[in-house]
Design an enzyme around this catalytic site. Structure first.
Site, PDB file in Angstrom:
ATOM      1  N   HIS A  64     -60.726 -26.874  82.235  1.00 29.38           N
ATOM      2  CA  HIS A  64     -59.704 -25.866  82.526  1.00 29.38           C
ATOM      3  C   HIS A  64     -59.583 -24.921  81.330  1.00 29.38           C
ATOM      4  CE1 HIS A  64     -55.994 -24.049  83.880  1.00 29.38           C
ATOM      5  NE2 HIS A  64     -55.954 -24.816  84.961  1.00 29.38           N
ATOM      6  N   HIS A  65     -59.802 -23.622  81.585  1.00 31.10           N
ATOM      7  CA  HIS A  65     -59.840 -22.652  80.486  1.00 31.10           C
ATOM      8  C   HIS A  65     -58.479 -22.431  79.829  1.00 31.10           C
ATOM      9  CE1 HIS A  65     -61.992 -20.028  78.001  1.00 31.10           C
ATOM     10  NE2 HIS A  65     -62.588 -19.256  78.895  1.00 31.10           N
ATOM     11  N   ALA A  66     -57.391 -22.788  80.509  1.00 32.74           N
ATOM     12  CA  ALA A  66     -56.080 -22.669  79.870  1.00 32.74           C
ATOM     13  C   ALA A  66     -55.898 -23.722  78.786  1.00 32.74           C
ATOM     14  CB  ALA A  66     -54.969 -22.798  80.916  1.00 32.74           C
TER      15      ALA A  66
END
Length: 213
Positions: free
Chosen positions: A185-187
């Protein structure tokens, strides 16, 4: 156990706010790892190669803190440790999900893994009883020398669990190599963290098996 991440002290707060509401917030890559030593020693000591690389991957993920981050109601929590939730292939060509507690001892992890594999292969249930976010979703595709990989996802269901897949072992320049796909997850993390995981995973694969106990 887990704790809430102090967002105001996190150097990725702006990245989190930017990526967290994307329809597709996951990104990933595929890389080949050298499993020559690990494969040979597993054969020598009679250890399942699948269980061994699963152990190494789980240990590597625990060693890179962002792999222990999860999103809950717009907050980031940090698990003390994360366990493995791999797909287990069945004789009829189907599979079942499983849950294997993390343990830094190969001997103890192996014992739990072998018991869980036998259990999943002996039933037709898809979802394990332990369905928590303190896991890594693992899958094995030992028939395919893949160079890229995508995952089925329900965009209506928000989750942030990393997904790691392993492919077919092949020979290249006198070495045994294995493709590994990692989606995260890029967050919660960036390519830098993904690279750290792959580097640590390789280090563990190169470590003498006996040193893991």
């Amino acid at each position: 156990m887990y704790k809430e991440l102090d967002m105001d002290k996190w150097n990725r707060k702006q990245h989190f706010l930017f990526f967290k509401d994307f329809e597709e917030p996951f990104f990933g890559c595929t890389a080949n790892v050298d499993v020559s030593k690990a494969y040979t020693e597993c054969k020598e000591y009679g250890i399942s190669f699948f269980v061994y690389y699963l152990f190494c991957a789980t240990k590597a993920a625990n060693g890179i803190e962002p792999f222990r981050y999860r999103i809950r109601e717009d907050k980031v929590i940090v698990h003390d440790s994360i366990s493995a939730s791999p797909t287990i292939n069945r004789p009829d060509g189907t599979f079942g999900f499983s849950y294997i507690d993390h343990n830094s001892s190969l001997k103890k992890f192996r014992k739990k893994a072998e018991k869980e594999i036998e259990k999943v292969r002996g039933e037709d249930t898809l979802i394990p009883s332990a369905d928590m976010d303190n896991t890594i979703h693992f899958s094995a595709l030992p028939w395919i020398k893949f160079t890229s990989l995508s995952h089925a996802r329900s965009f209506a269901f928000k989750e942030s669990i990393p997904k790691i897949s392993f492919g077919k072992v092949f020979e290249e320049n006198g070495k045994r190599m294995m493709p590994v796909s990692v989606h995260v997850h890029h967050a919660l993390m960036d390519a830098y963290d993904l690279g750290r995981f792959l580097e640590y995973f390789q280090q563990l694969l190169d470590t003498d098996i006996k040193l893991h106990d």
